[in-house]
Design a protein around this motif. Structure first.
Motif, PDB file in Angstrom:
ATOM      1  N   UNK A 162      15.920   4.346 -75.772  1.00  0.00           N
ATOM      2  CA  UNK A 162      15.941   4.807 -77.188  1.00  0.00           C
ATOM      3  C   UNK A 162      15.836   3.390 -77.933  1.00  0.00           C
ATOM      4  N   UNK A 163      16.266   2.610 -77.558  1.00  0.00           N
ATOM      5  CA  UNK A 163      16.281   1.124 -78.111  1.00  0.00           C
ATOM      6  C   UNK A 163      14.766   0.597 -78.307  1.00  0.00           C
ATOM      7  N   UNK A 164      14.202   0.785 -76.949  1.00  0.00           N
ATOM      8  CA  UNK A 164      12.714   0.412 -76.784  1.00  0.00           C
ATOM      9  C   UNK A 164      11.851   1.130 -77.648  1.00  0.00           C
ATOM     10  N   UNK A 165      11.845   2.717 -77.726  1.00  0.00           N
ATOM     11  CA  UNK A 165      11.180   3.204 -78.543  1.00  0.00           C
ATOM     12  C   UNK A 165      11.260   3.038 -80.128  1.00  0.00           C
ATOM     13  N   UNK A 166      12.686   2.718 -80.472  1.00  0.00           N
ATOM     14  CA  UNK A 166      12.907   2.415 -81.815  1.00  0.00           C
ATOM     15  C   UNK A 166      12.438   0.887 -82.186  1.00  0.00           C
ATOM     16  N   UNK A 167      12.446   0.000 -81.295  1.00  0.00           N
ATOM     17  CA  UNK A 167      12.054  -1.442 -81.368  1.00  0.00           C
ATOM     18  C   UNK A 167      10.487  -1.501 -81.622  1.00  0.00           C
ATOM     19  N   UNK A 168       9.715  -0.502 -80.595  1.00  0.00           N
ATOM     20  CA  UNK A 168       8.453  -0.665 -80.968  1.00  0.00           C
ATOM     21  C   UNK A 168       7.892  -0.053 -81.914  1.00  0.00           C
ATOM     22  N   UNK A 169       8.496   1.019 -82.648  1.00  0.00           N
ATOM     23  CA  UNK A 169       8.289   1.345 -83.932  1.00  0.00           C
ATOM     24  C   UNK A 169       8.428   0.562 -85.027  1.00  0.00           C
ATOM     25  N   UNK A 170       8.899  -0.556 -84.858  1.00  0.00           N
ATOM     26  CA  UNK A 170       8.959  -1.599 -85.786  1.00  0.00           C
ATOM     27  C   UNK A 170       8.478  -3.176 -85.335  1.00  0.00           C
ATOM     28  N   UNK A 171       7.528  -2.790 -84.468  1.00  0.00           N
ATOM     29  CA  UNK A 171       7.123  -4.085 -83.663  1.00  0.00           C
ATOM     30  C   UNK A 171       6.083  -4.969 -84.849  1.00  0.00           C
ATOM     31  N   UNK A 172       5.626  -4.411 -85.847  1.00  0.00           N
ATOM     32  CA  UNK A 172       5.129  -5.143 -86.788  1.00  0.00           C
ATOM     33  C   UNK A 172       5.954  -5.881 -87.841  1.00  0.00           C
ATOM     34  N   UNK A 173       7.104  -5.771 -88.091  1.00  0.00           N
ATOM     35  CA  UNK A 173       8.050  -6.528 -88.552  1.00  0.00           C
ATOM     36  C   UNK A 173       8.805  -7.450 -87.840  1.00  0.00           C
ATOM     37  N   UNK A 174       9.251  -6.977 -86.581  1.00  0.00           N
ATOM     38  CA  UNK A 174       9.768  -7.547 -85.680  1.00  0.00           C
ATOM     39  C   UNK A 174       8.956  -8.498 -84.730  1.00  0.00           C
ATOM     40  N   UNK A 175       7.726  -8.309 -84.585  1.00  0.00           N
ATOM     41  CA  UNK A 175       6.802  -8.857 -83.816  1.00  0.00           C
ATOM     42  C   UNK A 175       6.505  -8.445 -82.507  1.00  0.00           C
ATOM     43  N   UNK A 176       5.611  -7.778 -82.166  1.00  0.00           N
ATOM     44  CA  UNK A 176       5.261  -7.294 -80.831  1.00  0.00           C
ATOM     45  C   UNK A 176       5.432  -8.083 -79.870  1.00  0.00           C
ATOM     46  N   UNK A 177       5.368  -9.232 -79.761  1.00  0.00           N
ATOM     47  CA  UNK A 177       5.711 -10.159 -78.506  1.00  0.00           C
ATOM     48  C   UNK A 177       7.098 -10.107 -78.344  1.00  0.00           C
ATOM     49  N   UNK A 178       7.602 -10.471 -79.381  1.00  0.00           N
ATOM     50  CA  UNK A 178       9.073 -10.467 -79.322  1.00  0.00           C
ATOM     51  C   UNK A 178       9.713  -9.336 -78.619  1.00  0.00           C
ATOM     52  N   UNK A 179       9.062  -7.991 -79.211  1.00  0.00           N
ATOM     53  CA  UNK A 179       9.677  -6.830 -78.663  1.00  0.00           C
ATOM     54  C   UNK A 179       9.062  -6.549 -77.341  1.00  0.00           C
ATOM     55  N   UNK A 180       8.031  -6.881 -76.783  1.00  0.00           N
ATOM     56  CA  UNK A 180       7.720  -6.641 -75.461  1.00  0.00           C
ATOM     57  C   UNK A 180       8.605  -7.490 -74.498  1.00  0.00           C
ATOM     58  N   UNK A 181       8.884  -8.884 -74.859  1.00  0.00           N
ATOM     59  CA  UNK A 181       9.618  -9.767 -73.960  1.00  0.00           C
ATOM     60  C   UNK A 181      10.917  -9.263 -73.827  1.00  0.00           C
ATOM     61  N   UNK A 182      11.618  -8.931 -75.011  1.00  0.00           N
ATOM     62  CA  UNK A 182      13.038  -8.279 -74.984  1.00  0.00           C
ATOM     63  C   UNK A 182      13.017  -7.042 -73.968  1.00  0.00           C
ATOM     64  N   UNK A 183      12.173  -5.891 -74.293  1.00  0.00           N
ATOM     65  CA  UNK A 183      12.300  -5.033 -73.432  1.00  0.00           C
ATOM     66  C   UNK A 183      12.055  -4.942 -72.071  1.00  0.00           C
ATOM     67  N   UNK A 184      11.220  -6.153 -71.611  1.00  0.00           N
ATOM     68  CA  UNK A 184      10.977  -6.502 -70.225  1.00  0.00           C
ATOM     69  C   UNK A 184      12.003  -6.969 -69.541  1.00  0.00           C
ATOM     70  N   UNK A 185      12.830  -7.719 -70.317  1.00  0.00           N
ATOM     71  CA  UNK A 185      14.071  -8.690 -69.805  1.00  0.00           C
ATOM     72  C   UNK A 185      15.107  -7.529 -69.671  1.00  0.00           C
TER      73      UNK A 185
END
Length: 502
Positions: A162-185
């Motif tokens: 659920x976090x991953x879906x929600x974070x990716x929905x805000x990837x523009x404001x949070x930064x797609x690279x930062x979201x991808x890195x966190x989700x993988x870790x």
């Protein structure tokens, strides 16, 4: 505001008219809270969100009833009743005979300054209040029936997804690279702990907990720390590992730059709930909680706050290297003070588990830490048992992947060697600290003690002063000066190799 919420405006106006003129209104994601001088009415908003649909009146009424039932377990006098809003022949009524179209939970009103988020923000969260809060939470968790769960990991997996879906929905404001890195870790950290989480589920660590245990949902009520506003809209979401329940509060304290309070809360909680050998999942639990706050903040158009929470979520996944720190010295040398000061900065956040021989001995005899024990509780046989148990507990914590600080007099070379061997056997780093204090200063300190966990008096100290301590290989620290100087020296000793070090 959609049609459902628009249709609820007449209900809100009616409720305000019944409360009088001096009304404050607060809106959250799912509630409208009306604050009168002597009471609070809490109405469910007629909204449809990804995690709950409140557009049907029957759902809102049922959740008000559930909210009352759940919160009376932790705050019985704060939560008063549920009032139904009914439609009769002459319009809206409270608890009338007509059709129920809504409901409110009625609560007693408490001052805003008694919320723990205000207490923390205003530097009023003392160590004593933190310890009382830890006991309140431990008592709450300890009284909950366990939910037997053979696949407890799936609960956390669902939260992470659920976090991953929600974070990716805000990837523009949070930064797609930062979201991808966190989700993988985060996924990697979860996979490493999956079997352990399932084992905790089988052992009874999963409970129907609070579900939303942060500082804003705790208050001082009738002089006591009180948990309120339990998550009522989804029993599955609130059914969690008890350490995951606690993790929200630990994360909240840490992000407010209160690491000492977070560590104290954890330690006093663990004094009551036997989870000290099962702490490896705590950083992941805290990280998931921070990630939830990240996407919630993003959805509330708070980009800076959201980015800070996402950064914290990532930082919490940094692995800590388990180590054992042993602190020895005669009674009055300041061992407990040094241990408490070092603990937040040893190992993974929120820091090391602290085990003191005084608390261990009291627990062995089934008394509160401040209760004085008789002389026979200090017989050589009992003391040997205490130090043997100390080494076993330290080894279990280290083997569980967590750091530990042990403190006691450690008067014999055998006691010192035993605890150091526990670190060696676990493959963990070890640092031994010995606090040296002038005998005259020790006598003054011991004579001035009041309400201390230690039972040592001047006669005990005099006996200790006559003991042959053998060769002490641990780092010796001059502990005669100010508390700040002693703590600084101890921290310096942890940061450099030396006698008794790793």
């Amino acid at each position: 505001m959609d049609d459902h919420e628009q249709g609820q405006q007449a209900t809100i106006a009616f409720l305000k008219s019944r409360l009088g003129d001096a009304i404050d209104e607060i809106r959250t994601h799912i509630s409208v809270i009306l604050l009168a001088p002597d009471r609070v009415w809490k109405l469910k908003r007629a909204v449809a969100l990804p995690y709950v649909d409140l557009t049907e009146a029957g759902t809102r009424v049922a959740l008000c009833e559930r909210e009352l039932r759940l919160n009376r377990e932790t705050a019985p006098s704060l939560y008063r009743r549920v009032l139904r809003v009914t439609r009769g022949p002459h319009g809206l009524e409270l608890d009338g005979n007509g059709e129920p179209i809504d409901a409110v939970v009625e609560m007693a009103r408490f001052p805003a300054e008694d919320l723990f988020d205000r207490i923390a923000a205003e530097s009023r969260l003392t160590g004593e209040l933190t310890a009382r809060l830890a006991e309140t939470i431990a008592r709450f968790h300890g009284e909950l029936p366990p939910v037997q769960d053979r696949a407890a990991s799936r609960r956390l997996a669902a939260a992470i997804e659920g976090d991953e879906r929600a974070l990716r929905g805000h990837a523009r404001s949070l930064g797609a690279a930062a979201v991808d890195d966190y989700c993988a870790r985060c996924r990697e950290a979860f996979r490493a702990l999956e079997d352990r989480l399932d084992a905790r589920g089988r052992s009874g660590a999963v409970v129907l907990g609070h579900g939303d245990l942060h500082l804003g949902n705790i208050c001082l009520w009738e002089g006591a720390p009180t948990l309120f506003d339990r998550l009522e809209f989804d029993e599955e979401l609130a059914t969690v590992d008890r350490l995951y329940d606690l993790a929200f509060l630990l994360m909240d304290l840490g992000r407010r730059s209160l690491p000492e309070r977070a560590n104290l809360l954890l330690n006093r909680y663990l004094d009551r709930i036997d989870d000290e050998a099962e702490l490896a999942a705590l950083p992941l639990f805290m990280s998931v909680r921070a990630a939830i706050r990240a996407h919630v903040s993003a959805s509330q158009s708070k980009p800076h706050e959201a980015s800070a929470f996402l950064a914290l979520a990532g930082d919490l996944l940094q692995p800590g290297v388990p180590m054992l720190v042993a602190i020895g010295g005669l009674s009055g040398s300041g061992k407990s003070t040094v241990a408490t000061a070092l603990a937040p900065h040893v190992g993974s956040r929120p820091g090391a588990r602290v085990i003191g021989t005084d608390r261990m001995r009291k627990a062995m005899f089934g008394v509160a830490p401040e209760t004085r024990l008789p002389a026979e509780a200090y017989a050589r046989r009992v003391t040997d048992e205490v130090y043997a148990g100390l080494a076993r507990r330290a080894a279990a914590i280290l083997n569980g992947g967590w750091s530990v600080i042990v403190e006691g007099t450690f008067l014999s070379a055998n006691e010192r060697a035993r605890v150091q061997s526990a670190a060696t056997a676990a493959g963990a780093a070890f640092v031994g600290l010995w606090l040296d204090v002038d005998p005259g200063a020790l006598r003054r300190r011991v004579a001035q003690r009041r309400g201390d966990v230690s039972d040592a008096d001047l006669s005990v100290l005099e006996a200790q002063l006559g003991v042959d301590l053998d060769a002490i290989s641990w780092v010796r620290i001059d502990a005669s000066g100010s508390e700040e100087d002693v703590i600084r020296r101890a921290r310096d000793a942890l940061s450099r190799p030396g006698p008794g070090g790793a």
